[in-house]
Scaffold this motif. Structure first.
Motif, PDB file in Angstrom:
ATOM      1  N   ILE A   1       4.052  -2.019  -4.560  1.00  0.00           N
ATOM      2  CA  ILE A   1       2.680  -1.614  -4.269  1.00  0.00           C
ATOM      3  C   ILE A   1       2.686  -0.117  -4.057  1.00  0.00           C
ATOM      4  O   ILE A   1       3.436   0.394  -3.215  1.00  0.00           O
TER       5      ILE A   1
ATOM      6  N   ALA B   1       0.563   2.873  -2.739  1.00  0.00           N
ATOM      7  CA  ALA B   1      -0.617   3.234  -1.952  1.00  0.00           C
ATOM      8  C   ALA B   1      -0.961   4.687  -2.227  1.00  0.00           C
ATOM      9  O   ALA B   1      -0.189   5.588  -1.893  1.00  0.00           O
TER      10      ALA B   1
ATOM     11  N   GLU C   1      -1.655   7.895 -10.249  1.00  0.00           N
ATOM     12  CA  GLU C   1      -2.037   6.744 -11.075  1.00  0.00           C
ATOM     13  C   GLU C   1      -1.103   6.604 -12.273  1.00  0.00           C
ATOM     14  O   GLU C   1      -0.723   5.486 -12.656  1.00  0.00           O
TER      15      GLU C   1
ATOM     16  N   SER D   1       3.768  -0.543 -10.963  1.00  0.00           N
ATOM     17  CA  SER D   1       3.369  -0.815  -9.577  1.00  0.00           C
ATOM     18  C   SER D   1       1.908  -1.246  -9.506  1.00  0.00           C
ATOM     19  O   SER D   1       1.083  -0.814 -10.318  1.00  0.00           O
ATOM     20  N   ARG D   2       1.603  -2.075  -8.533  1.00  0.00           N
ATOM     21  CA  ARG D   2       0.196  -2.393  -8.251  1.00  0.00           C
ATOM     22  C   ARG D   2      -0.387  -1.226  -7.474  1.00  0.00           C
ATOM     23  O   ARG D   2       0.044  -0.936  -6.347  1.00  0.00           O
ATOM     24  N   LEU D   3      -1.351  -0.553  -8.059  1.00  0.00           N
ATOM     25  CA  LEU D   3      -1.960   0.613  -7.425  1.00  0.00           C
ATOM     26  C   LEU D   3      -3.043   0.175  -6.449  1.00  0.00           C
ATOM     27  O   LEU D   3      -3.925  -0.608  -6.806  1.00  0.00           O
ATOM     28  N   VAL D   4      -2.967   0.685  -5.212  1.00  0.00           N
ATOM     29  CA  VAL D   4      -4.003   0.440  -4.219  1.00  0.00           C
ATOM     30  C   VAL D   4      -4.517   1.796  -3.755  1.00  0.00           C
ATOM     31  O   VAL D   4      -3.770   2.601  -3.195  1.00  0.00           O
ATOM     32  N   ASN D   5      -5.790   2.053  -4.025  1.00  0.00           N
ATOM     33  CA  ASN D   5      -6.430   3.281  -3.568  1.00  0.00           C
ATOM     34  C   ASN D   5      -6.805   3.080  -2.103  1.00  0.00           C
ATOM     35  O   ASN D   5      -7.654   2.250  -1.784  1.00  0.00           O
ATOM     36  N   VAL D   6      -6.141   3.829  -1.213  1.00  0.00           N
ATOM     37  CA  VAL D   6      -6.390   3.659   0.226  1.00  0.00           C
ATOM     38  C   VAL D   6      -7.377   4.683   0.770  1.00  0.00           C
ATOM     39  O   VAL D   6      -7.566   4.795   1.981  1.00  0.00           O
TER      40      VAL D   6
ATOM     41  N   GLN E   1      -2.454  -0.784   7.713  1.00  0.00           N
ATOM     42  CA  GLN E   1      -2.399  -1.363   6.376  1.00  0.00           C
ATOM     43  C   GLN E   1      -0.962  -1.480   5.858  1.00  0.00           C
ATOM     44  O   GLN E   1      -0.660  -2.346   5.046  1.00  0.00           O
TER      45      GLN E   1
ATOM     46  N   PHE F   1       0.714  -4.609   3.728  1.00  0.00           N
ATOM     47  CA  PHE F   1       1.388  -4.495   2.433  1.00  0.00           C
ATOM     48  C   PHE F   1       2.811  -5.035   2.510  1.00  0.00           C
ATOM     49  O   PHE F   1       3.276  -5.750   1.614  1.00  0.00           O
TER      50      PHE F   1
ATOM     51  N   SER G   1       1.584  -7.209 -10.416  1.00  0.00           N
ATOM     52  CA  SER G   1       0.183  -7.112 -10.802  1.00  0.00           C
ATOM     53  C   SER G   1      -0.727  -7.786  -9.801  1.00  0.00           C
ATOM     54  O   SER G   1      -0.315  -8.658  -9.064  1.00  0.00           O
TER      55      SER G   1
END
Length: 197
Positions: A133, A135, A149, A157-162, A179, A183, A197
């Motif tokens: 993940i 972040a 990105e 990687s799974r992108l998480v916009n924090v 958070q 994760f 994903s």
């Protein structure tokens, strides 16, 4: 993986190592059995020395591991994967606020020339062989969202916009970052074979 075996959390700090009020330090203190890659006594800017420190820490852990890396710690992880990735399975990784070492960093951080001379460049872009993940902050002074990105895409990687959280460090008001625990829990609970994903 045997579901009764909980992965060990291994925290991988960035170039500034252990900061008392950093989210990594606070999170590690709340996670029983967690470990942190110890600070280097010498060669503090050396990419190779940082990778070897991570490798040494991993060799001292039996069973599955979930990495929790921040800033240049993310780059330590991807350099470790390039050198050692096939030798030690990793259950998953949280990659928080990766520092874009291919671009000049703000004042107070090492110059681009010093980073290049210390073996950090180019940033490895190979797909990671474990779920991760990433972040990402929308206003990180150490890495633009667009560049981060691209790293997430390349690494799988799974992108998480924090959100607008700066560099997710004490200077940006973190401190506690609840958070992160969410994760890490998701990574620990996911089957090792699950894609990011």
């Amino acid at each position: 993986m045997n579901p009764s075996i909980t992965p060990t959390l291994l925290f991988v700090p960035g170039l500034r190592d252990h900061v008392e009020d950093h989210w990594q330090t606070l999170c590690a203190a709340q996670q029983p059995g967690s470990r942190t890659v110890p600070p280097l006594e010498a060669d503090k800017l050396s990419s190779a020395a940082r990778v070897e420190a991570l490798q040494t820490a991993l060799q001292q852990i039996d069973g599955p591991v979930v990495l929790a890396a921040h800033s240049a710690g993310v780059m330590i992880v991807v350099h470790w994967v390039r050198k050692y990735g096939g030798t030690r399975p990793i259950h998953g990784a949280l990659l928080a606020a990766p520092a874009d070492l291919e671009r000049p960093l703000p004042e107070g951080y090492p110059a681009l020339e010093a980073i290049a001379a210390s073996g950090w460049l180019p940033i490895p872009r190979d797909p990671l062989p474990f779920p991760s993940i990433l972040a990402a902050s929308t206003n990180d002074p150490l890495g633009s969202l667009e560049r981060v990105e691209g790293m997430a895409r390349d690494w799988g990687s799974r992108l998480v916009n924090v959100g607008a959280v700066g560099h997710l460090n004490p200077a940006a008001g973190f401190g506690e970052w609840p958070q992160a625990a969410e994760f890490l829990r998701a990574l620990c609970e996911a089957p090792a074979s699950v894609a990011a994903s």
